[in-house]
Motif scaffolding. Structure first.
Motif, short mmCIF file in Angstrom:
data_model
loop_
_atom_site.label_atom_id
_atom_site.label_comp_id
_atom_site.label_asym_id
_atom_site.label_seq_id
_atom_site.Cartn_x
_atom_site.Cartn_y
_atom_site.Cartn_z
N LEU A 62 4.66 -2.35 -8.43
CA LEU A 62 5.78 -2.08 -7.52
C LEU A 62 6.97 -2.95 -7.85
O LEU A 62 8.07 -2.45 -8.02
CB LEU A 62 5.41 -2.24 -6.04
N THR A 63 6.80 -4.29 -7.92
CA THR A 63 7.91 -5.13 -8.31
C THR A 63 7.55 -5.92 -9.56
O THR A 63 6.37 -6.02 -9.95
CB THR A 63 8.32 -6.12 -7.20
N GLU A 79 -5.37 1.74 -3.98
CA GLU A 79 -6.35 0.82 -4.57
C GLU A 79 -5.94 -0.64 -4.37
O GLU A 79 -6.79 -1.51 -4.15
CB GLU A 79 -6.51 1.11 -6.06
N TYR A 80 -4.67 -0.90 -4.52
CA TYR A 80 -4.14 -2.26 -4.39
C TYR A 80 -3.00 -2.24 -3.38
O TYR A 80 -2.28 -1.26 -3.27
CB TYR A 80 -3.63 -2.79 -5.74
N PRO A 81 -2.88 -3.33 -2.59
CA PRO A 81 -3.43 -4.68 -2.75
C PRO A 81 -4.84 -4.89 -2.23
O PRO A 81 -5.39 -5.97 -2.41
CB PRO A 81 -2.44 -5.54 -1.97
N SER A 133 1.95 -10.58 -1.84
CA SER A 133 3.08 -11.20 -2.53
C SER A 133 2.58 -12.40 -3.31
O SER A 133 2.07 -13.36 -2.73
CB SER A 133 4.15 -11.64 -1.53
N ALA A 134 2.71 -12.32 -4.63
CA ALA A 134 2.29 -13.40 -5.51
C ALA A 134 3.49 -14.29 -5.82
O ALA A 134 4.51 -13.81 -6.32
CB ALA A 134 1.70 -12.85 -6.80
N HIS A 187 0.83 -1.20 0.00
CA HIS A 187 0.00 0.00 0.00
C HIS A 187 0.86 1.25 0.00
O HIS A 187 1.90 1.32 0.64
CB HIS A 187 -0.94 0.02 1.20
N GLY A 188 0.39 2.23 -0.76
CA GLY A 188 1.12 3.48 -0.90
C GLY A 188 2.15 3.44 -1.99
O GLY A 188 2.83 4.43 -2.26
#
Length: 356
Positions: free
Chosen positions: A250-251, A145-147, A155-156, A137-138
């Motif tokens: 983000l990643t 909005e996500y996660p 973390s997927a 977040h952020g």
């Protein structure tokens, strides 16, 4: 079939010079500066193999225990150097320092301020058959909005296909169906040390390179960096298995790599003839010249990239700036490198064959 796990010192090590990612050989969350002692000193043209460690699975909000984190996904063979770093007394400050693990600096003999350091990625081999894509977040392109509500971190876990060419991400949590996408391993961070005695945060990229996250920089590509301190004090890290331009969540698919690089020095006079005066990183692949632009404002980053591209065409090919501007509009793609690292990045892809 998927390659075996490359524990420190095991498996193929292509170069004669090898730098493992033991806790005393890396920095966590910060990038080297002029006062950092080099972990190695090499001559220009040296090839070296470095083990890199992904920050995913070792961070504090993931438990700082990669054996437990990956064990929950059925992984038995976790990298020893990841476990050692997470369990060390490294004073990593979550939320203050960056997340990335980078090599301690490598001095290149004869590199002087004003020269360019050329970092060529010769080979990038996954050390493990899995990766992680995270959103906090952020952060990311859609902060807030996500996660999702009440979920500060998502973390997927992504697998690697048996033939080692594709990433596999489930369509829904716990589901059996997956989306399959190509693996294109590269190093998100390649850079040179900054002047002074303060180590930069590992997240925002800049003239020193650092976290530029340009997905084109796969094996065979070269990144040119303006040397800022004598010896250059080069470093690499932030290994990726795959990334889409933008890196919006983000990643990317983050996973530890064994990377072999060659470090060369381009003397200032030669650099000026080949590229003009560089204000920041410039990449080259077999197909493209890739000037860059960076700024916290994406519009300004685009403008910086366009100016860098015009200056490159003028210096390299003697092209009139007004015609260069026209050519770029007609023939060159300007791509968003990433929008998630505070300082946003844009890179242009100028086809070298157009000027053959």
């Amino acid at each position: 079939m998927t390659s075996p796990v490359l524990q420190p010192g095991s498996g193929p090590i292509p170069a004669a010079t090898y730098l493992p990612s033991t806790p005393d050989h890396v920095l966590w969350g910060r990038l080297p500066c002029a006062t950092d002692a080099p972990v190695l000193t090499v001559d220009p043209g040296t090839e070296l193999t470095l083990d890199t460690v992904s920050h995913e699975g070792i961070l504090e909000d993931q438990g700082r225990d990669p054996a437990d984190f990956f064990g929950r996904h059925g992984v038995v063979d976790v990298l020893d150097d990841a476990i050692a770093l997470a369990g060390s007394d490294d004073p990593h400050r979550f939320g203050i320092d960056g997340p990335h693990v980078v090599s301690r600096p490598i001095a290149v003999s004869g590199a002087c301020v004003g020269d360019l350091l050329a970092v060529t990625l010769l080979e990038a081999t996954p050390r493990v058959p899995y990766g992680v894509i995270s959103n906090r977040h952020g952060r990311g392109a859609l902060p807030g909005e996500y996660p999702g509500e009440g979920m500060p971190l998502f973390s997927a876990f992504a697998g690697v296909s048996d033939d080692g060419t594709s990433g596999l991400l489930p369509l829904v949590d716990g589901g059996e169906r997956s989306v399959r996408f190509p693996l294109r391993p590269f190093l998100g961070i390649m850079g040179v040390a900054v002047p002074g005695g303060e180590r930069p945060h590992s997240v925002p990229p800049g003239p020193h390179g650092g976290n530029i996250d340009i997905s084109l920089l796969t094996a065979g590509s070269t990144l040119y960096l303006p040397v800022q301190v004598d010896g250059a004090l080069a470093y690499v890290g932030d290994p990726h298995f795959a990334q889409g331009d933008g890196e919006v969540s983000l990643t990317a698919m983050e996973g530890s790599l064994r990377a072999t690089v060659r470090l060369d020095v381009v003397a200032r006079e030669d650099a000026l003839q080949r590229f003009g005066e560089l204000a920041g990183p410039l990449a080259e692949t077999t197909e493209y010249l890739v000037p860059t632009g960076m700024d916290e404002d994406l519009d300004v980053a685009v403008q910086h990239c366009v100016r860098a591209a015009i200056a490159l065409l003028q210096a390299r090919f003697g092209m009139d700036p007004r015609l260069a501007y026209a050519y770029l509009s007609a023939a060159t793609d300007f791509r968003i490198s990433q929008v998630v690292d505070v300082v946003k990045g844009v890179h242009a892809t100028i086809r070298k064959s157009d000027f053959a």
